[in-house]
Design a protein around this motif. Structure first.
Motif, short mmCIF file in Angstrom:
data_model
loop_
_atom_site.label_atom_id
_atom_site.label_comp_id
_atom_site.label_asym_id
_atom_site.label_seq_id
_atom_site.Cartn_x
_atom_site.Cartn_y
_atom_site.Cartn_z
N VAL A 13 0.87 -1.16 0.17
CA VAL A 13 -0.31 -0.01 0.17
C VAL A 13 0.91 1.21 -0.26
N ARG A 14 2.13 1.13 0.75
CA ARG A 14 2.64 2.26 0.11
C ARG A 14 3.34 2.94 -0.31
N LYS A 15 3.28 1.98 -1.54
CA LYS A 15 3.72 2.77 -3.17
C LYS A 15 2.58 2.83 -3.71
N LEU A 16 1.74 2.95 -2.92
CA LEU A 16 1.20 4.46 -3.01
C LEU A 16 1.22 6.26 -2.72
N PHE A 17 2.75 6.20 -2.20
CA PHE A 17 2.58 7.12 -1.86
C PHE A 17 3.41 8.04 -2.02
N GLY A 18 4.06 9.10 -2.28
CA GLY A 18 5.37 9.48 -2.72
C GLY A 18 5.17 10.95 -1.11
N VAL A 19 6.42 10.05 -0.99
CA VAL A 19 6.39 11.41 0.76
C VAL A 19 7.31 12.66 0.02
N LEU A 20 7.47 13.85 0.25
CA LEU A 20 8.31 15.04 0.23
C LEU A 20 8.70 15.09 1.83
N PHE A 21 9.82 15.03 2.22
CA PHE A 21 10.52 15.48 4.18
C PHE A 21 10.59 16.57 4.27
N GLN A 22 10.88 17.63 5.28
CA GLN A 22 11.17 18.91 5.50
C GLN A 22 11.54 19.62 4.97
N ASP A 23 13.28 18.28 5.13
CA ASP A 23 14.64 18.52 4.36
C ASP A 23 15.18 18.25 3.12
N GLY A 24 13.62 18.07 3.09
CA GLY A 24 14.17 17.10 1.88
C GLY A 24 14.56 16.09 1.38
N ALA A 25 15.36 15.48 2.70
CA ALA A 25 16.32 13.85 3.08
C ALA A 25 16.82 13.90 1.75
N LEU A 26 17.66 14.07 1.65
CA LEU A 26 18.74 13.66 -0.13
C LEU A 26 19.91 12.60 0.58
N PHE A 27 20.08 12.26 0.00
CA PHE A 27 21.71 11.09 0.60
C PHE A 27 22.79 12.40 -0.07
N TYR A 53 20.75 13.15 -9.43
CA TYR A 53 20.14 11.99 -10.20
C TYR A 53 19.92 10.73 -9.63
N ASP A 54 20.67 9.89 -9.07
CA ASP A 54 21.47 8.88 -8.53
C ASP A 54 19.98 9.17 -6.46
N ASN A 55 19.99 10.56 -6.26
CA ASN A 55 18.47 10.58 -5.37
C ASN A 55 17.02 10.44 -5.94
N ARG A 95 16.78 22.05 -3.87
CA ARG A 95 16.41 20.84 -2.55
C ARG A 95 15.06 20.08 -2.58
N LYS A 96 14.60 20.99 -2.31
CA LYS A 96 13.13 20.29 -1.99
C LYS A 96 12.71 20.09 -3.36
N ALA A 132 14.26 18.62 -5.93
CA ALA A 132 14.99 17.26 -5.89
C ALA A 132 13.70 16.19 -5.48
N GLY A 133 14.12 16.82 -3.85
CA GLY A 133 13.08 15.72 -3.12
C GLY A 133 11.69 15.85 -3.49
N LEU A 134 11.12 17.19 -4.49
CA LEU A 134 9.89 16.04 -4.57
C LEU A 134 9.72 15.39 -5.65
N ALA A 135 11.28 15.07 -6.91
CA ALA A 135 10.95 14.93 -8.00
C ALA A 135 11.03 13.25 -7.29
N ARG A 136 11.75 12.70 -6.63
CA ARG A 136 12.52 11.52 -5.69
C ARG A 136 10.66 11.13 -5.66
N ALA A 137 10.03 11.78 -4.70
CA ALA A 137 8.70 11.35 -4.22
C ALA A 137 8.32 11.30 -5.57
N LEU A 138 8.50 11.50 -6.62
CA LEU A 138 7.24 11.22 -7.95
C LEU A 138 8.05 10.52 -8.78
N VAL A 139 8.50 9.43 -8.65
CA VAL A 139 9.45 8.49 -10.05
C VAL A 139 8.06 7.04 -9.76
N LEU A 140 7.77 6.53 -8.60
CA LEU A 140 7.15 5.86 -8.25
C LEU A 140 5.64 6.39 -8.91
#
Length: 327
Positions: free
Chosen positions: A79-93, A99-101, A146-147, A149-157
């Motif tokens: 069910v979690r695959k339905l979700f994308g999450v943008l964390f407060q600080d972006g939570a990037l590595f 790109y890799d993030n 960074r925000k 980029a975090g949003l792009a990561r939240a959208l990839v699935l």
């Protein structure tokens, strides 16, 4: 299209400290909702509970007929695959390129080829305005980037639900305006269900279809944007209009002496309800309502000057109240 989230009787405590009690609401599918509240009222805890990172003490969270509270871990993972999450600080590595993030969820949760991953990553980075920044490290870019980029990561699935925690945190007003516009445009394009936690009153007044307010360990109100912006309920009125007169003090609640000192003071008038932010290209979102529609349907007279372009605070909007009334 986004899916509805039906929350019933949700209660959460940490030890003897109750965070909130009996929270009940439905996030409509494909609409943008905002959750507000004074600091310390458990807004971020609410997001983590919705996605199953925290277990509530009581209540249910129904998505597509499944109760996330009672699901087995394997089923919850699906069910979690339905979700994308943008964390407060972006939570990037920090040691990974942007790109890799962004590619990370695809590599972890799918069996897609690197060629397919590249196409998806570049598409999502272009969607949030980061084309050309793929090789940069998080430490080399601004907070706003960074925000995004975090949003792009939240959208990839390709999520059907997007949870966004304090997107304006650390951003100046101009960058906040840009990211708000991005949320509106994304909602129009992907039709996902958005829930944004924020302290920014301008965001709350101009972006969402619905607003909720957590206060004093309960949900004070949840409903269409115009309902809350025209509300006379003291805590809702005070918070959404950034006023000092009302039950909220420097600590969450004012004491009896503070409230007594305010007794008899005339409340400032409600400010005009602004036009809702529109898409960049002017195409309507599926969830978009005509300005003043909720007020008309419910016999509510909005504050004078509501829905006039001069009160929208949004560049490029030129629809007057008279034009809005004929829609």
């Amino acid at each position: 299209m986004g899916v509805a989230i039906d929350v019933q009787g949700l209660t959460k405590s940490f030890g003897s400290q109750q965070i909130w009690n009996d929270v009940t609401l439905t996030l409509p599918p494909g609409e943008i909702s905002v959750m507000l509240g004074p600091s310390g009222t458990g807004k971020s805890v609410f997001l983590k509970t919705l996605v199953g990172l925290l277990k509530p003490d009581k209540g249910s969270i129904i998505i597509n007929g499944d109760d996330l509270v009672t699901l087995k871990e394997a089923d919850l993972y699906e069910v979690r695959k339905l979700f994308g999450v943008l964390f407060q600080d972006g939570a990037l590595f920090g040691s990974m390129s942007l790109y890799d993030n962004v590619a990370f969820p695809l590599r972890e949760h799918t069996k897609k080829s690197e060629s397919d991953i590249r196409n998806i990553v570049l598409e999502k980075m272009d969607l949030v305005g980061l084309s050309g920044a793929e090789d940069k490290l998080p430490g080399e870019i601004s907070g706003g980037m960074r925000k995004r980029a975090g949003l792009a990561r939240a959208l990839v699935l390709d999520p059907e639900i997007l949870l966004i925690d304090e997107p304006d945190s650390g951003l100046d007003p101009v960058r906040t305006s840009y990211i708000n516009q991005l949320f509106i445009d994304l909602n129009a394009q992907i039709d996902a269900t958005f829930l944004i936690v924020t302290h920014d009153i301008n965001t709350a007044r101009t972006v969402p279809d619905n607003i909720g307010l957590l206060y004093h360990r309960h949900l004070a109100m949840f409903g269409p944007r115009e309902m809350l912006l025209s509300s006379e309920e003291p805590v809702v009125r005070q918070f959404l209009n950034a006023q000092t007169i009302g039950p909220i003090g420097m600590s969450e609640e004012k004491d009896a002496d503070e409230l007594a000192a305010e007794s008899g003071q005339e409340l400032p008038p409600l400010p005009p309800i602004p036009l809702q932010l529109g898409t960049s290209d002017g195409t309507p979102r599926r969830a978009e309502k005509a300005p003043g529609e909720w007020c008309r349907e419910n016999g509510v007279t909005p504050p004078p000057g509501s829905f006039e372009s001069g009160n929208a605070g949004v560049p490029g909007v030129n629809q007057s109240r008279d034009e809005a009334a004929t829609r």
